[in-house]
Design an enzyme around this catalytic site. Structure first.
Site, short mmCIF file in Angstrom:
data_model
loop_
_atom_site.label_atom_id
_atom_site.label_comp_id
_atom_site.label_asym_id
_atom_site.label_seq_id
_atom_site.Cartn_x
_atom_site.Cartn_y
_atom_site.Cartn_z
N HIS A 1 48.84 6.93 25.15
CA HIS A 1 48.86 5.55 25.62
C HIS A 1 49.97 5.35 26.66
CE1 HIS A 1 49.46 1.05 24.72
NE2 HIS A 1 48.47 1.19 25.58
N ASP B 1 43.57 11.45 47.37
CA ASP B 1 42.84 12.06 48.48
C ASP B 1 43.51 13.38 48.85
OD1 ASP B 1 45.12 11.43 50.08
OD2 ASP B 1 44.19 9.62 50.87
N HIS C 1 52.23 1.54 49.74
CA HIS C 1 51.94 2.97 49.70
C HIS C 1 53.21 3.77 49.40
CE1 HIS C 1 49.65 6.58 50.32
NE2 HIS C 1 50.40 6.97 51.34
N TYR D 1 44.27 6.06 52.22
CA TYR D 1 44.76 5.31 51.06
C TYR D 1 43.81 5.37 49.86
CZ TYR D 1 47.99 3.62 54.56
OH TYR D 1 48.93 3.56 55.56
N ALA D 2 42.95 6.37 49.80
CA ALA D 2 42.03 6.53 48.68
C ALA D 2 42.75 7.26 47.55
CB ALA D 2 40.78 7.29 49.13
N ASN D 3 43.64 6.53 46.91
CA ASN D 3 44.47 7.06 45.83
C ASN D 3 44.57 5.99 44.74
OD1 ASN D 3 45.50 9.36 47.53
ND2 ASN D 3 46.37 7.65 48.66
#
Length: 139
Positions: free
Chosen positions: A20, A28, A106, A128-130
């Site tokens: 948890h 990316d 970012h 920014y595909a994170n």
């Protein structure tokens, strides 16, 4: 042989170890990966596997209570942003628990990734595909 959908041994082991509030970065191909967290590099070629494919495989076996995204994804990659939100909404419905979405710069995202349990690198090339997945509890 494992029967479940997720066949990648390092990813399966990671999910089995997560507790948890532990955090997993799914990124990316270009996110700098710091020393420290376990690195699971799935990138094969540009776009393979995609971030969404990688995320779907993880969500198949992971309970998520919170996700962190870079604020910049909203303006720079709005289509990807909407696709991620749709996936997360569907997963929240499937797990029967809401998922909180937080946004940070970012730079703050990169700093936070240093404390994650692992960083899973996809072949995604969308800017920014994170995202950071924060583990929830299944009960």
């Amino acid at each position: 042989m494992k029967r479940g959908k997720l066949l990648n041994a390092p990813l399966s082991a990671l999910i089995a170890r997560v507790g948890h509030t532990d955090e997993i970065v799914v990124c990316d191909a270009g996110l700098p990966i710091p020393d420290g967290p376990e690195r699971i590099d799935l990138a094969l070629t540009a776009g393979t596997p995609s971030l969404l494919t990688t995320l779907d495989a993880l969500l198949f076996e992971l309970t998520v209570e919170r996700v962190v995204l870079a604020e910049e994804i909203k303006s720079v990659s709005p289509t990807c942003h909407q696709q991620l939100l749709a996936r997360l909404e569907r997963h929240a419905d499937e797990q029967g628990k809401p998922i909180t979405i937080d946004y940070v710069s970012h730079e703050a995202f990169k700093a936070r990734s240093r404390r994650s349990r692992a960083i899973v690198r996809s072949g995604e090339t969308t800017p920014y595909a994170n995202l950071i997945l924060c583990a929830g509890v299944a009960f």
